[in-house]
Scaffold this active site. Structure first.
Site, mmCIF file in Angstrom:
data_model
loop_
_atom_site.group_PDB
_atom_site.id
_atom_site.type_symbol
_atom_site.label_atom_id
_atom_site.label_comp_id
_atom_site.label_asym_id
_atom_site.label_seq_id
_atom_site.Cartn_x
_atom_site.Cartn_y
_atom_site.Cartn_z
ATOM 1 N N PHE A 92 -14.129 2.663 3.734
ATOM 2 C CA PHE A 92 -13.114 1.947 2.972
ATOM 3 C C PHE A 92 -12.644 2.810 1.802
ATOM 4 C CE2 PHE A 92 -11.688 -1.123 -0.257
ATOM 5 C CZ PHE A 92 -10.700 -1.759 0.476
ATOM 6 N N ASP A 120 -5.643 -0.712 -2.357
ATOM 7 C CA ASP A 120 -6.359 -1.570 -3.306
ATOM 8 C C ASP A 120 -7.701 -2.057 -2.764
ATOM 9 O OD1 ASP A 120 -5.173 -3.360 -1.342
ATOM 10 O OD2 ASP A 120 -5.778 -4.985 -2.680
ATOM 11 N N ASP A 154 0.725 3.292 4.534
ATOM 12 C CA ASP A 154 -0.323 3.916 3.729
ATOM 13 C C ASP A 154 -1.471 4.367 4.626
ATOM 14 O OD1 ASP A 154 -0.967 1.298 4.392
ATOM 15 O OD2 ASP A 154 -1.757 0.766 2.428
ATOM 16 N N LYS A 167 -7.154 6.331 10.653
ATOM 17 C CA LYS A 167 -8.571 6.211 11.032
ATOM 18 C C LYS A 167 -8.671 6.226 12.561
ATOM 19 C CE LYS A 167 -10.121 3.512 7.021
ATOM 20 N NZ LYS A 167 -10.567 2.186 6.524
ATOM 21 N N ARG A 194 -4.781 0.342 -7.065
ATOM 22 C CA ARG A 194 -3.578 0.966 -6.478
ATOM 23 C C ARG A 194 -3.003 2.072 -7.351
ATOM 24 N NH1 ARG A 194 -2.006 -2.258 -2.165
ATOM 25 N NH2 ARG A 194 -2.241 -4.503 -2.416
ATOM 26 N N GLY A 224 0.768 -1.245 0.000
ATOM 27 C CA GLY A 224 0.000 0.000 0.000
ATOM 28 C C GLY A 224 0.796 1.290 0.000
ATOM 29 N N ASP A 275 -5.326 1.681 10.554
ATOM 30 C CA ASP A 275 -6.740 1.433 10.810
ATOM 31 C C ASP A 275 -6.869 0.962 12.271
ATOM 32 O OD1 ASP A 275 -9.412 0.647 10.543
ATOM 33 O OD2 ASP A 275 -9.066 -0.807 8.976
HETATM 34 P P1 5GP Z 1 -4.717 -2.321 10.514
HETATM 35 O O1 5GP Z 1 -3.772 -3.470 10.785
HETATM 36 O O2 5GP Z 1 -4.281 -1.015 11.138
HETATM 37 O O3 5GP Z 1 -6.140 -2.660 10.862
HETATM 38 O O4 5GP Z 1 -4.762 -2.127 8.971
HETATM 39 C C1 5GP Z 1 -3.710 -1.663 8.309
HETATM 40 C C2 5GP Z 1 -3.694 -2.120 6.874
HETATM 41 O O5 5GP Z 1 -5.013 -2.470 6.392
HETATM 42 C C3 5GP Z 1 -3.253 -0.986 6.002
HETATM 43 O O6 5GP Z 1 -1.860 -0.946 5.883
HETATM 44 C C4 5GP Z 1 -3.965 -1.293 4.706
HETATM 45 O O7 5GP Z 1 -3.185 -2.179 3.947
HETATM 46 C C5 5GP Z 1 -5.249 -1.939 5.113
HETATM 47 N N1 5GP Z 1 -6.364 -0.956 5.183
HETATM 48 C C6 5GP Z 1 -6.893 -0.348 6.258
HETATM 49 N N2 5GP Z 1 -7.899 0.487 5.931
HETATM 50 C C7 5GP Z 1 -8.002 0.416 4.581
HETATM 51 C C8 5GP Z 1 -8.859 1.085 3.620
HETATM 52 O O8 5GP Z 1 -9.726 1.911 3.907
HETATM 53 N N3 5GP Z 1 -8.651 0.742 2.327
HETATM 54 C C9 5GP Z 1 -7.699 -0.177 1.924
HETATM 55 N N4 5GP Z 1 -7.604 -0.412 0.644
HETATM 56 N N5 5GP Z 1 -6.884 -0.797 2.803
HETATM 57 C C10 5GP Z 1 -7.034 -0.492 4.108
HETATM 58 MG MG MG Z 2 -0.521 -1.398 4.631
#
Ligand code: 5GP
Ligand code: MG
Length: 178
Positions: free
Chosen positions: A155, A162, A103, A134, A168, A48, A106
């Site tokens: 999202f 992606d 990127d 987020k 992407r 990402g 979350d």
């Molecule tokens: P976390 O582990 O913090 O829950 O998520 C991190 C990863 O989830 C990010 O690096 C990304 O790859 C993916 N991710 C989180 N939110 C989004 C989103 O809104 N869109 C996309 N495409 N990927 C996300």
């Molecule tokens: Mg990521």
């Protein structure tokens, strides 16, 4: 392009590439001050962060190194909580100043796993720069040092992000149409 169709879902233009660049400029201004003459290693988290990493390091004004690591936690439009390391580090970060380039942060699961992995290699410091954050979804205590853009829980795709493998390459960021 205001609306794009990816697989079964439609996405609406949300953050223009111009706004993305202005937000990156703001955090790089701080990074430039914090790392003058320090030669940090930027570690981009694939896939990402490849565009964010490219744009950010181009704006960084001191000497630096750039490396990548690959983690994965998402399946479709949901974070699975099951974070896997797909590609490890190929640089020595011992006693080095590391700046992680994400990127999007979350839940923070990926970031936590990443911090545990990198700390084992004894860097002298680790800071985190993320393009998107987020805050409502974030469940961890790890402070995020440089946040370019805060968003809600929707999202997003484009500019590196992606939806099941595609999107992407979009230059702007798009938000899912519910
Ligand atoms: P976390 O582990 O913090 O829950 O998520 C991190 C990863 O989830 C990010 O690096 C990304 O790859 C993916 N991710 C989180 N939110 C989004 C989103 O809104 N869109 C996309 N495409 N990927 C996300
Ligand atoms: Mg990521």
């Amino acid at each position: 392009m205001e609306i794009v169709q990816l697989h079964d879902k439609a996405f609406k233009k949300f953050i223009s590439n111009n706004d993305i660049q202005l937000s990156i400029d703001k955090i790089v201004e701080k990074i430039n001050v914090d790392y003058t003459n320090k030669r940090p290693i930027f570690i981009g988290v694939l896939n990402g962060s490849f565009l964010f990493s490219a744009d950010l390091v181009k704006k960084f004004s001191s000497s630096c190194e750039v490396a990548f690591i690959q983690f994965s936690s998402y399946s479709g439009t949901k974070s699975t909580g099951n974070v896997k390391e797909l590609m490890g580090l190929n640089v020595d970060i011992k006693n080095r100043d590391v700046i992680i380039l994400e990127d999007i942060v979350d839940t923070g699961n990926t970031l936590e796993k990443l911090m545990i992995t990198l700390k084992k290699h004894a860097p002298s410091s680790i800071k985190i720069a993320t393009l998107l954050f987020k805050p409502k979804a974030y469940k961890k205590k790890i402070p995020i040092d440089y946040v370019a853009i805060e968003v809600g829980n929707e999202f997003l795709v484009g500019y590196g992000l992606d939806y099941d493998g595609i999107g992407r390459n979009l230059e702007h960021i798009y938000k899912i149409e519910e």
